[in-house]
Motif scaffolding. Sequence first.
Motif, PDB file in Angstrom:
ATOM      1  N   GLY A  55     -15.308  -6.368  -2.660  1.00  0.00           N
ATOM      2  CA  GLY A  55     -16.054  -5.356  -2.079  1.00  0.00           C
ATOM      3  C   GLY A  55     -15.290  -4.956  -0.627  1.00  0.00           C
ATOM      4  N   PHE A  56     -16.101  -4.901   0.570  1.00  0.00           N
ATOM      5  CA  PHE A  56     -15.679  -4.619   1.757  1.00  0.00           C
ATOM      6  C   PHE A  56     -15.258  -5.943   2.611  1.00  0.00           C
ATOM      7  N   LEU A  57     -15.458  -6.922   1.943  1.00  0.00           N
ATOM      8  CA  LEU A  57     -14.969  -8.259   2.551  1.00  0.00           C
ATOM      9  C   LEU A  57     -13.761  -8.932   2.083  1.00  0.00           C
ATOM     10  N   LEU A  58     -12.833  -8.275   2.642  1.00  0.00           N
ATOM     11  CA  LEU A  58     -11.430  -8.702   1.977  1.00  0.00           C
ATOM     12  C   LEU A  58     -11.200 -10.208   2.458  1.00  0.00           C
ATOM     13  N   PRO A  59     -10.464 -10.977   1.842  1.00  0.00           N
ATOM     14  CA  PRO A  59     -10.067 -12.340   2.115  1.00  0.00           C
ATOM     15  C   PRO A  59      -8.980 -12.267   3.479  1.00  0.00           C
ATOM     16  N   LYS A  60      -9.045 -13.339   4.074  1.00  0.00           N
ATOM     17  CA  LYS A  60      -8.265 -13.145   5.274  1.00  0.00           C
ATOM     18  C   LYS A  60      -6.758 -12.671   5.136  1.00  0.00           C
ATOM     19  N   GLU A  61      -6.095 -13.155   4.042  1.00  0.00           N
ATOM     20  CA  GLU A  61      -4.964 -12.968   3.625  1.00  0.00           C
ATOM     21  C   GLU A  61      -4.535 -11.403   3.402  1.00  0.00           C
ATOM     22  N   GLU A  62      -5.596 -10.624   2.897  1.00  0.00           N
ATOM     23  CA  GLU A  62      -5.499  -9.375   2.589  1.00  0.00           C
ATOM     24  C   GLU A  62      -5.589  -8.443   3.856  1.00  0.00           C
ATOM     25  N   ILE A  63      -6.133  -8.599   4.867  1.00  0.00           N
ATOM     26  CA  ILE A  63      -6.215  -8.038   6.121  1.00  0.00           C
ATOM     27  C   ILE A  63      -5.190  -7.406   6.620  1.00  0.00           C
ATOM     28  N   ARG A  64      -4.138  -8.006   6.845  1.00  0.00           N
ATOM     29  CA  ARG A  64      -2.949  -7.781   7.519  1.00  0.00           C
ATOM     30  C   ARG A  64      -2.407  -6.703   6.543  1.00  0.00           C
ATOM     31  N   PRO A  65      -1.875  -6.992   5.291  1.00  0.00           N
ATOM     32  CA  PRO A  65      -1.146  -6.087   4.413  1.00  0.00           C
ATOM     33  C   PRO A  65      -2.196  -4.734   4.357  1.00  0.00           C
ATOM     34  N   THR A  66      -3.543  -4.739   4.307  1.00  0.00           N
ATOM     35  CA  THR A  66      -4.211  -3.625   4.360  1.00  0.00           C
ATOM     36  C   THR A  66      -4.127  -2.873   5.564  1.00  0.00           C
ATOM     37  N   ALA A  67      -3.942  -3.366   6.590  1.00  0.00           N
ATOM     38  CA  ALA A  67      -3.733  -2.569   8.022  1.00  0.00           C
ATOM     39  C   ALA A  67      -2.402  -2.008   8.109  1.00  0.00           C
ATOM     40  N   VAL A  68      -1.407  -2.688   7.516  1.00  0.00           N
ATOM     41  CA  VAL A  68       0.106  -2.239   7.450  1.00  0.00           C
ATOM     42  C   VAL A  68      -0.160  -0.771   6.568  1.00  0.00           C
ATOM     43  N   GLU A  69      -0.830  -1.094   5.423  1.00  0.00           N
ATOM     44  CA  GLU A  69      -0.848   0.125   4.625  1.00  0.00           C
ATOM     45  C   GLU A  69      -1.679   1.227   5.123  1.00  0.00           C
ATOM     46  N   MET A  70      -2.481   1.080   5.669  1.00  0.00           N
ATOM     47  CA  MET A  70      -3.565   2.232   6.366  1.00  0.00           C
ATOM     48  C   MET A  70      -2.680   2.817   7.520  1.00  0.00           C
ATOM     49  N   LEU A  71      -1.898   2.172   8.233  1.00  0.00           N
ATOM     50  CA  LEU A  71      -1.112   2.569   9.374  1.00  0.00           C
ATOM     51  C   LEU A  71      -0.128   3.652   8.978  1.00  0.00           C
ATOM     52  N   ALA A  72       0.671   2.960   7.894  1.00  0.00           N
ATOM     53  CA  ALA A  72       1.790   3.995   7.162  1.00  0.00           C
ATOM     54  C   ALA A  72       0.993   5.144   6.602  1.00  0.00           C
ATOM     55  N   ALA A  73      -0.083   5.027   6.207  1.00  0.00           N
ATOM     56  CA  ALA A  73      -0.694   6.271   5.529  1.00  0.00           C
ATOM     57  C   ALA A  73      -1.194   7.281   6.516  1.00  0.00           C
TER      58      ALA A  73
END
Length: 90
Positions: A53-71
């Motif tokens: 859901g909206f509670l991503l595991p710790k290891e998913e947070i940075r890659p998600t931020a990198v993806e969203m910044l690129a987008a």
Amino acid sequence: MEAIAAATGAEYVSQYGFDLYRTCGTGMAWLYNITFPLGTSYTVELRDRGAFGFLLPKEEIRPTAVEMLAALKVYSRHVLSVFHNERASK
């Protein structure tokens, strides 16, 4: 979506926000109506496929931020070019 794939290799699917949620009167709907037909509203669903859901595991947070910044970089350039061209044509 190409920018996201280039940043982390993740694949996202493009679809209309109103296909994701049955809502009306949202900020996305307002922005879509204000910018129509230029199409500058968006909704972002993060990389989880339903397990967390909206509670991503710790290891998913940075890659998600990198993806969203690129987008967001691509989206920002799009909005600036659309509105710059719109103003220039008036």
